[in-house]
Design a protein around this motif. Structure first.
Motif: not given
Length: 216
Positions: A37-38, A108, A30-34, A111, A173
């Motif tokens: 979203d996470r 990977h 989830t590198p670009t997830a907000t 989605h 995180q």
């Protein structure tokens, strides 16, 4: 089963599910997830963990009966699988029992990663499913009130493990920053040690069931 036995079941299941081992994968997928979203992915993953393990708990017995597999034989097989998972935990990395390199590469490219591969097979994998089946069949009398209470307690154990999984992934995180790689690896290795000890107990129980002469 006494309360101490359910506490032991909880610690064993938490050790084999090991939410910490999923944190690096969760962040990598989830590198670009907000943040929202996470949180949603973490919630779906925890619900999926609960559902998968609950189905294993409630459906494990009928499956064993259908294939004519004795509980003792399944204990031996499940214990060996748990030992393999414990060895991987000592290496602080998910092994092929949890996820193959091919499955990781496919993940990977997807989605929707909450259910596959995060919830299963990374968290609620074969080892965790085997464990809940063994725990579920450890109380005799499928239709007795005692068995209903036993399964209810184990469902509560699974729910608490799923809740801890949700909290861990939700704060992935921060967990990654506070504990760091070393801290998460230490937690994973401690979980592996608990899993190995529990696997030895299950293996011993299964072997004495298959070979009663070993009790003497």
């Amino acid at each position: 089963m006494e309360l101490a036995a359910y506490l032991k079941s909880f610690l064993g299941l938490l050790a084999i599910v090991d939410p910490f081992i999923a944190v690096p994968m969760f962040l990598a997928l989830t590198p670009t997830a907000t943040a929202q979203d996470r949180m949603r992915i973490a919630r779906i993953a925890a619900i999926a963990v609960f559902c998968v393990l609950s189905v294993g708990l409630l459906g494990g017995g009928p499956v064993l009966d259908f294939f004519g597999i004795s509980l003792s034989a399944f204990k031996v097989a499940g214990a060996l699988l748990l030992l393999l998972s414990a060895v991987d935990s000592f290496n602080a990395a998910p092994g092929r029992q949890r996820q193959t390199p091919e499955e990781e590469a496919e993940a990977h490219s997807k989605h929707a990663v909450a259910v596959v591969p995060i919830a299963t097979p990374l968290l609620a994998g074969p080892g965790a499913i085997s464990m809940v089946i063994v725990f579920g069949q450890s109380h005799p009398g499928v239709k007795t009130l005692g068995q209903v209470a036993h399964l209810g307690m184990l469902l509560l154990v699974i729910a608490v493990v799923a809740l801890i999984t949700w909290l861990t992934l939700r704060a992935a995180q921060r967990v990654s920053v506070v504990l760091g790689i070393t801290g998460m690896n230490v937690a994973t290795r401690v979980g592996g040690l608990i899993t190995a000890a529990l696997a030895i107990e299950i293996l011993a129980s299964g072997l004495t069931g298959l070979f009663p002469g070993l009790k003497q």
